[in-house]
Design a protein around this motif. Sequence first.
Motif, PDB file in Angstrom:
ATOM      1  N   ARG A  33       0.837  -1.196   0.000  1.00  0.00           N
ATOM      2  CA  ARG A  33       0.000   0.000   0.000  1.00  0.00           C
ATOM      3  C   ARG A  33       0.879   1.256   0.000  1.00  0.00           C
ATOM      4  NH1 ARG A  33      -1.090  -3.022   4.431  1.00  0.00           N
ATOM      5  NH2 ARG A  33      -0.149  -2.363   6.412  1.00  0.00           N
ATOM      6  N   TYR A  64      -4.104  -5.614   0.887  1.00  0.00           N
ATOM      7  CA  TYR A  64      -3.549  -4.355   0.395  1.00  0.00           C
ATOM      8  C   TYR A  64      -3.728  -3.261   1.453  1.00  0.00           C
ATOM      9  CZ  TYR A  64      -2.897  -0.217  -2.563  1.00  0.00           C
ATOM     10  OH  TYR A  64      -2.462   0.979  -3.083  1.00  0.00           O
ATOM     11  N   GLY A  65      -4.956  -2.920   1.774  1.00  0.00           N
ATOM     12  CA  GLY A  65      -5.213  -1.880   2.762  1.00  0.00           C
ATOM     13  C   GLY A  65      -5.179  -2.402   4.185  1.00  0.00           C
ATOM     14  N   LYS A  66      -5.339  -1.478   5.129  1.00  0.00           N
ATOM     15  CA  LYS A  66      -5.336  -1.847   6.544  1.00  0.00           C
ATOM     16  C   LYS A  66      -5.992  -0.726   7.337  1.00  0.00           C
ATOM     17  CE  LYS A  66      -2.196  -3.500  10.215  1.00  0.00           C
ATOM     18  NZ  LYS A  66      -2.780  -4.850  10.347  1.00  0.00           N
ATOM     19  N   ASP A  68      -8.162   2.032   8.448  1.00  0.00           N
ATOM     20  CA  ASP A  68      -9.152   2.885   7.779  1.00  0.00           C
ATOM     21  C   ASP A  68      -9.199   2.673   6.276  1.00  0.00           C
ATOM     22  OD1 ASP A  68      -9.807   3.979  10.206  1.00  0.00           O
ATOM     23  OD2 ASP A  68      -8.549   5.771   9.967  1.00  0.00           O
ATOM     24  N   THR A  69      -8.183   1.998   5.714  1.00  0.00           N
ATOM     25  CA  THR A  69      -8.179   1.730   4.269  1.00  0.00           C
ATOM     26  C   THR A  69      -8.397   0.239   3.980  1.00  0.00           C
ATOM     27  OG1 THR A  69      -5.764   1.396   4.179  1.00  0.00           O
ATOM     28  CG2 THR A  69      -6.597   3.661   3.907  1.00  0.00           C
ATOM     29  N   ASP A  71      -9.406  -3.292   2.811  1.00  0.00           N
ATOM     30  CA  ASP A  71      -9.928  -3.657   1.495  1.00  0.00           C
ATOM     31  C   ASP A  71     -11.437  -3.841   1.510  1.00  0.00           C
ATOM     32  OD1 ASP A  71      -7.251  -3.694   0.713  1.00  0.00           O
ATOM     33  OD2 ASP A  71      -7.065  -5.845   1.073  1.00  0.00           O
ATOM     34  N   GLY A  74     -14.664  -1.275   0.833  1.00  0.00           N
ATOM     35  CA  GLY A  74     -15.255  -0.927  -0.464  1.00  0.00           C
ATOM     36  C   GLY A  74     -16.396  -1.831  -0.884  1.00  0.00           C
TER      37      GLY A  74
END
Length: 210
Positions: A33, A64-66, A68-69, A71, A74
Motif C-alpha cells: 500500500r 492491500y489496505g489496513k 481505515d483503508t 480492502d 469498499g
Amino acid sequence: MTELVDFSAALIEPQAIKDAGYVGVIGYFSDSRPGSNFGAKPLRKDYCDRLRAIGLEVVSNYQYGKGDTADWMGGYDAGVRHARTAVDYHRAAGGPECRPLYAPVDANPTLEQWNSLIAPFLRGWASVVGPEWVGVYANARCIDWAVEDGVARWFWQHNWSGDPALNGDHPAAHLHQIRVDDDQIDGVGIDVDTVLREDYGQWSKGVAQQ
C-alpha cells in the motif's frame, strides 16, 4: 504441531524457513500500500519456485489496505477489484488452479459492518475466484458469520476478536495464526500459523496450470 509462517517485510531464504522447522509460507499476493515498502509483497515466481524446490508449501493470501483503508470497506466492487489482482499475482507466481485465495478481514468488525460491507466484499471476491475457492482471514466471530451466510469455504483464523475466550481453534478453521510479531527468521519478523486440516489451501494439492 505443523506450522507455517507468514511475513511481508522482506523475503526470507527458503532454507532458513525450513531449518527453523516450518513447513511452508502463507504468501502475500498483493501490492504494497502507498507509503509502505514491503519486500515480500507480492511474492514472485522465482521465490515461490525456490520454496517449492525444497519441499516448502505455499498458500495464497491477499491484503492491500489496513485499518481505515481496509480492502473490505469498499464492499462488493472492492471484492471484485482486489480479487482480480490476487488472481493475477497468484497465477504469475505459478499458483495452481483449484486453490483458495484468502481475503483479508484483519479487524474486529461489528455485525453491521459485516452485513453491509464484508459479506458483500466476499461475494464480490467469489464472483472472481469462484465460491468454492473463497478463503477469509478473520476472527472466530467472523468465521461464524461467514459460515452462516455461506460467503466463504476456507478459513484462516486470527485472534483479533477482543475476547480471548473466542481465540481457541475454530472448528471450521483450516489455519490459525497463533503468534504475531513475536518471532524472527534471519532478522525478519514473522507470524506463526498452525495447520488444522490436511488440506488448508496449499499449492501442492492444486491442479497445475495448463
